[in-house]
Design a protein around this motif. Sequence first.
Motif, mmCIF file in Angstrom:
data_model
loop_
_atom_site.group_PDB
_atom_site.id
_atom_site.type_symbol
_atom_site.label_atom_id
_atom_site.label_comp_id
_atom_site.label_asym_id
_atom_site.label_seq_id
_atom_site.Cartn_x
_atom_site.Cartn_y
_atom_site.Cartn_z
ATOM 1 N N PRO A 1 1.113 -1.191 0.040
ATOM 2 C CA PRO A 1 -0.019 -0.597 0.437
ATOM 3 C C PRO A 1 0.985 1.030 0.351
ATOM 4 C CG PRO A 1 -0.070 -0.929 2.163
ATOM 5 C CD PRO A 1 0.340 -1.872 1.289
ATOM 6 N N PRO A 2 0.093 2.307 -0.612
ATOM 7 C CA PRO A 2 1.152 3.758 -0.818
ATOM 8 C C PRO A 2 1.475 3.876 0.580
ATOM 9 C CG PRO A 2 -1.609 4.091 -1.563
ATOM 10 C CD PRO A 2 -1.210 2.815 -0.707
ATOM 11 N N ASN A 3 1.292 4.094 1.792
ATOM 12 C CA ASN A 3 2.086 4.193 3.078
ATOM 13 C C ASN A 3 3.736 3.311 3.098
ATOM 14 O OD1 ASN A 3 0.259 2.137 4.155
ATOM 15 N ND2 ASN A 3 0.654 2.122 5.913
ATOM 16 N N ALA A 4 3.183 2.187 2.886
ATOM 17 C CA ALA A 4 4.219 1.370 3.043
ATOM 18 C C ALA A 4 5.234 1.538 2.115
ATOM 19 C CB ALA A 4 4.115 -0.758 2.500
ATOM 20 N N ILE A 5 4.962 1.837 1.008
ATOM 21 C CA ILE A 5 6.264 2.278 -0.286
ATOM 22 C C ILE A 5 6.862 3.557 0.207
ATOM 23 C CG2 ILE A 5 5.850 3.268 -2.702
ATOM 24 C CD1 ILE A 5 3.558 1.593 -3.430
ATOM 25 N N PHE A 6 5.696 4.198 0.936
ATOM 26 C CA PHE A 6 6.727 5.472 1.202
ATOM 27 C C PHE A 6 8.011 5.494 2.842
ATOM 28 C CE2 PHE A 6 3.392 6.939 -1.668
ATOM 29 C CZ PHE A 6 4.490 7.044 -2.285
ATOM 30 N N SER A 7 7.703 3.982 3.148
ATOM 31 C CA SER A 7 8.211 3.359 3.877
ATOM 32 C C SER A 7 9.756 3.838 4.385
ATOM 33 C CB SER A 7 7.470 2.993 4.796
ATOM 34 O OG SER A 7 8.342 1.389 4.264
ATOM 35 N N ASP A 8 10.755 3.969 5.531
ATOM 36 C CA ASP A 8 12.249 3.894 5.219
ATOM 37 C C ASP A 8 12.590 2.658 5.172
ATOM 38 O OD1 ASP A 8 12.427 6.363 6.662
ATOM 39 O OD2 ASP A 8 12.493 5.683 8.664
ATOM 40 N N PHE A 9 11.936 1.174 5.363
ATOM 41 C CA PHE A 9 12.068 0.238 4.392
ATOM 42 C C PHE A 9 11.948 0.332 3.351
ATOM 43 C CE2 PHE A 9 10.092 -3.690 2.714
ATOM 44 C CZ PHE A 9 10.877 -5.135 3.170
ATOM 45 N N SER A 10 11.295 0.598 3.173
ATOM 46 C CA SER A 10 10.923 0.931 0.695
ATOM 47 C C SER A 10 11.939 1.621 0.454
ATOM 48 C CB SER A 10 9.615 1.142 0.490
ATOM 49 O OG SER A 10 8.643 0.030 1.073
ATOM 50 N N ASN A 11 12.299 2.664 0.569
ATOM 51 C CA ASN A 11 13.273 3.699 0.535
ATOM 52 C C ASN A 11 14.881 2.759 0.172
ATOM 53 O OD1 ASN A 11 13.979 6.282 0.176
ATOM 54 N ND2 ASN A 11 14.853 7.106 1.823
ATOM 55 N N LYS A 12 14.956 2.874 1.645
ATOM 56 C CA LYS A 12 16.077 1.665 1.937
ATOM 57 C C LYS A 12 16.510 0.648 0.238
ATOM 58 C CE LYS A 12 19.377 -0.219 4.905
ATOM 59 N NZ LYS A 12 19.747 -0.950 6.126
ATOM 60 N N LEU A 13 15.133 -0.342 -0.074
ATOM 61 C CA LEU A 13 15.099 -0.767 -0.931
ATOM 62 C C LEU A 13 15.930 -0.241 -2.294
ATOM 63 C CD1 LEU A 13 12.394 -3.498 0.085
ATOM 64 C CD2 LEU A 13 15.158 -3.199 0.290
ATOM 65 N N MET A 14 14.866 1.105 -2.720
ATOM 66 C CA MET A 14 15.139 1.698 -3.807
ATOM 67 C C MET A 14 16.174 2.174 -4.316
ATOM 68 S SD MET A 14 10.956 3.818 -3.833
ATOM 69 C CE MET A 14 10.075 2.634 -3.776
ATOM 70 N N SER A 15 17.237 2.176 -3.031
ATOM 71 C CA SER A 15 18.533 2.889 -2.810
ATOM 72 C C SER A 15 20.064 2.067 -3.474
ATOM 73 C CB SER A 15 19.174 3.829 -1.609
ATOM 74 O OG SER A 15 19.044 2.474 -0.369
ATOM 75 N N TYR A 16 19.018 0.805 -3.661
ATOM 76 C CA TYR A 16 19.743 -0.147 -3.775
ATOM 77 C C TYR A 16 19.695 -0.873 -5.325
ATOM 78 C CZ TYR A 16 20.302 -0.736 1.382
ATOM 79 O OH TYR A 16 20.400 -1.226 2.773
ATOM 80 N N SER A 60 -3.400 1.344 -7.571
ATOM 81 C CA SER A 60 -4.516 2.087 -7.671
ATOM 82 C C SER A 60 -5.335 3.129 -8.220
ATOM 83 C CB SER A 60 -5.891 1.752 -6.916
ATOM 84 O OG SER A 60 -6.029 0.672 -6.697
ATOM 85 N N THR A 61 -4.404 4.618 -7.616
ATOM 86 C CA THR A 61 -4.728 5.584 -8.011
ATOM 87 C C THR A 61 -3.210 5.691 -8.117
ATOM 88 O OG1 THR A 61 -6.279 5.336 -5.964
ATOM 89 C CG2 THR A 61 -5.408 7.404 -6.849
ATOM 90 N N LYS A 62 -3.344 7.265 -8.738
ATOM 91 C CA LYS A 62 -1.572 7.307 -8.829
ATOM 92 C C LYS A 62 -1.192 7.857 -9.329
ATOM 93 C CE LYS A 62 -0.286 2.888 -11.379
ATOM 94 N NZ LYS A 62 0.074 2.125 -10.513
ATOM 95 N N SER A 63 -1.997 9.383 -8.863
ATOM 96 C CA SER A 63 -1.827 10.647 -8.381
ATOM 97 C C SER A 63 -0.305 10.976 -7.080
ATOM 98 C CB SER A 63 -2.806 11.842 -8.484
ATOM 99 O OG SER A 63 -3.584 11.334 -7.491
ATOM 100 N N GLY A 64 -1.037 10.533 -6.290
ATOM 101 C CA GLY A 64 -0.575 10.769 -5.213
ATOM 102 C C GLY A 64 0.899 9.553 -5.104
ATOM 103 N N THR A 65 1.075 8.582 -5.716
ATOM 104 C CA THR A 65 1.704 7.774 -5.315
ATOM 105 C C THR A 65 3.352 7.728 -6.593
ATOM 106 O OG1 THR A 65 1.932 5.916 -6.619
ATOM 107 C CG2 THR A 65 0.951 5.617 -4.233
ATOM 108 N N PHE A 66 3.148 8.334 -8.153
ATOM 109 C CA PHE A 66 3.470 8.642 -9.579
ATOM 110 C C PHE A 66 4.562 9.226 -9.145
ATOM 111 C CE2 PHE A 66 4.721 9.002 -13.329
ATOM 112 C CZ PHE A 66 4.772 7.964 -14.050
ATOM 113 N N GLY A 67 4.672 10.894 -8.929
ATOM 114 C CA GLY A 67 5.566 11.836 -8.605
ATOM 115 C C GLY A 67 6.934 10.996 -7.675
#
Length: 353
Positions: free
Chosen positions: A156-171, A182-189
Amino acid sequence: MNEIEDLRKKIDEIDESIIRLLFSRFQISSQIGKIKKERGLPITNEEREIIVREKWLQKAKQLGFPEPFIDSILNLLFSYSKTFQIYPKEKRRVVVIGYGGMAKSLSSLLSLAKQEVVITGRDKDKAERLVNEFNLVYMDPQNAINWGDFIIFTLPPNAIFSDFSNKLMSYAKGKIISDISSTKSGTFGRIEEQSIKYGFSYVSLHPLFGPYLFPVGEKVVIIPSRTSSNECISKVESFVEDLGLVPVRSTVDEHDKAMAVAQVLPHFYLLALSLGIEKLSKELGIDYEKFKTTNFKEVLRLIERLNSIKGVVLEIQKTNPYSQMARDTGLVELNNLFSELKGDKNDSIRGKG
């Protein structure tokens, strides 16, 4: 009793014939799948399905079969036939981050399409339960990111923007990362900004189906970002097609507008209808379970399915930028219909007078 047993033996013989014929049909579907792969054709052919359905229904009418029975059989037949047509062009290293309903749905397809799949997430026990169900592989999150080529966040969006997910994206430099929000306007950017910062290619996905197994033939929205090249987008589309799904390319705004129509408005009506059914039945003191019509049964199935994912449904209502417009439109049309029906009743009363 001997007469009944004799008839049951005949049914058993017919059942065996049905199984053999189904097996033969699926074998032919498999051969068609190979040809489609060679010619670069999609697995789903809606025109062909319409023709087959019309033939079945025409024959059913001649024999006196009820149409709903034939429709149910054909829906299963089409779905399973397409699973026999999946022949991926290549194997990919796919990492699924998460273990909820949609992670399970996608994992069932990835397994069917013989991709190399790793499941990971914060909770190792939950991840391993999904791994065991489809005979996949678990890795700890950081190693999974390093290993994979396609990384799919099913969070879910709140989990995608957690420190956990952010750290994974950094790798994830050089990888292709997707979300399935399901909704892109908040997450996509926000994910697009991460892709620029950390050097990965971002292609947003939205599977247009619910959390059920082997959703072959369903559609998936593909939304390119500033960090997804034409080559990257082609890779994602080819990957989606290899899973037996149909890619639909879109922009963020087009997608969210479409979901206001396809999700927000009907969900709004159905949630209100669910509450209205329960409230009215209590006020009238009636057990509607004994009086369910065919259409009402279908409505209740939709409501039950919606309530099973109510958290996601409410999240869409809150986050889609066109939600308020969709709900306002829905209320206006309900009031218009209410006024029209109220007017018809008054006209009827006046006519009797």
